[in-house]
Structure formats: structure tokens, C-alpha cells
Design a protein around this motif. Sequence first.
Motif, PDB file in Angstrom:
ATOM      1  N   PRO A  24      12.946  37.109  50.277  1.00 53.66           N
ATOM      2  CA  PRO A  24      11.640  36.447  50.165  1.00 53.66           C
ATOM      3  C   PRO A  24      11.538  35.178  50.997  1.00 53.66           C
ATOM      4  O   PRO A  24      10.463  34.861  51.507  1.00 53.66           O
ATOM      5  CB  PRO A  24      11.525  36.159  48.665  1.00 53.66           C
ATOM      6  CG  PRO A  24      12.346  37.230  48.017  1.00 53.66           C
ATOM      7  CD  PRO A  24      13.505  37.445  48.952  1.00 53.66           C
ATOM      8  N   THR A  39       6.906  40.861  46.060  1.00 53.36           N
ATOM      9  CA  THR A  39       8.215  41.500  46.022  1.00 53.36           C
ATOM     10  C   THR A  39       8.170  42.796  45.220  1.00 53.36           C
ATOM     11  O   THR A  39       7.349  42.975  44.325  1.00 53.36           O
ATOM     12  CB  THR A  39       9.281  40.565  45.413  1.00 53.36           C
ATOM     13  OG1 THR A  39       8.899  40.216  44.071  1.00 53.36           O
ATOM     14  CG2 THR A  39       9.417  39.294  46.245  1.00 53.36           C
ATOM     15  N   SER A  43      12.959  42.498  46.341  1.00 54.28           N
ATOM     16  CA  SER A  43      12.933  42.114  47.750  1.00 54.28           C
ATOM     17  C   SER A  43      11.505  41.940  48.238  1.00 54.28           C
ATOM     18  O   SER A  43      10.576  42.586  47.732  1.00 54.28           O
ATOM     19  CB  SER A  43      13.615  43.180  48.625  1.00 54.28           C
ATOM     20  OG  SER A  43      14.974  43.316  48.323  1.00 54.28           O
ATOM     21  N   ALA A  44      11.355  41.078  49.226  1.00 55.68           N
ATOM     22  CA  ALA A  44      10.152  41.118  50.050  1.00 55.68           C
ATOM     23  C   ALA A  44      10.337  42.243  51.069  1.00 55.68           C
ATOM     24  O   ALA A  44      11.454  42.752  51.255  1.00 55.68           O
ATOM     25  CB  ALA A  44       9.947  39.776  50.746  1.00 55.68           C
TER      26      ALA A  44
END
Length: 229
Positions: A24, A39, A43-44
Motif C-alpha cells: 500500500p 486493498t 495488498s494494494a
Amino acid sequence: MPDPLRPLTVTLSDVCFVHWPVAPTAVDAVVPDWVEPDTADGSAWVSALALSMDRFDVLGLPVREGLEGVNLRTYVRTPGGDRAVCFLSLDVTDRLAADTASAVFRLPYHDARIRRRREGDRTEVVARRRSDSDARFTLTFEPTGEPTTAAPDTLASFLVERNRYVTEGPLGTRLVGSVGHRPWPIQPADAVVAENTLLEAAGIDAVAGEPLVHYSPGVEMGIGALEPL
């Protein structure tokens, strides 16, 4: 009732989505400071889309046909919590289309050389940005399976089904635009990314590991006028 006229309508076909999970903090460093990374699975994400633009219409009038594009985008939330796309770059094979879209929609369009070559079910896309020789993308893909739509609350839906995008105007004005289309028909695909420096050109470090890939035969997409947030 007829659909409202949108400033820009693009008919997309033969679209390959290539997605990578990233930290992120990597996304936070390259998006406007008034949005935050969205996210999924902790995770981004950043995605490169290789696509054909069969039609490019402005205010209902055809401007260009038969263009090729490679878009790099990530996923964010607005201050109100709405999910949106933030485009990091949009490369297209037409300077007029790039300049028009940049001016009207405040998006980072670039004029590029993009070659698409198909052999059987496999397609190779080679993209080179004209203004920056360090921004390159080479992808070979082959769709598999049958098209379907992404189920709600899945990673595929998170990555594909977005109806807003964010950008900035003069003096950092917060702007949000709408994106209207039918649900994306998507299916799995085998893909090899032979070269990708678009991430580094956008300020994101190179990613490791195999990407998640989706293929779509395409959609017609209407892009609404920008509005201040």
C-alpha cells in the motif's frame, strides 16, 4: 429512457488485464494525497490493460477508430469511502486522441507506438511511449475458458468492476468522474510479460512474481464529466 449523453464513449475489445499486488505504501506515494490505497487480500494492486479501441467518440461524434492502448492503473478510496480507479498512465496510438482526452479528462495520456500481432489464439502487444523511451511494455496472451462476469465481493470484481475514477485539476482541485458500462465479461488467460517498465516510469518499483491475468472480449464504456469533490 435513453442513456444520458456522455462526453466520451470508447468501445473496447480484446482486452488483457495484468494485475500485480504491491505494498500500500507504494501506491500511496503515487496517487493524490486526498485518496488512500484500496486493498484486497492485504495488498494494494496495480494493473496494466492492453486493449484495442474500436471507436473513440466525443460528445456522440466519432473522432477516431482502430486505436491501440495500454493503461496502467491502481485502486483507491475517496474521502467518502467510494471505490475508484486512479490512472497512472494511458498510452494510446494517436496524438490527437491523447491530447483531447488529457485536456478534457485531466488524465495522463501519452502518444505511443503500439504493435498488436495475432497468431491463432495468441496475441502479442509491444508498446513504446514516444516521449519516454524508458516506458515500455511487451505482453503475449491467450484467453482460456469461457467468458463470465465477476461475482460480487471477489478479487476479480475488486480489480475489474469500478464505476469512478479520480484525478486532479488546476491547483490540486479534487475531481471525480463516472464510468458506465455493462459488467465486464472476463475469462482466464495465459500470459507472459516479457518487458514492463511502465511501473518504474510511474514511480512504482518493479514487481516480482507471476501476475494475475484476466481476458475480456470487451465492452462499450461511457466516461462522464468530471465533478469537484
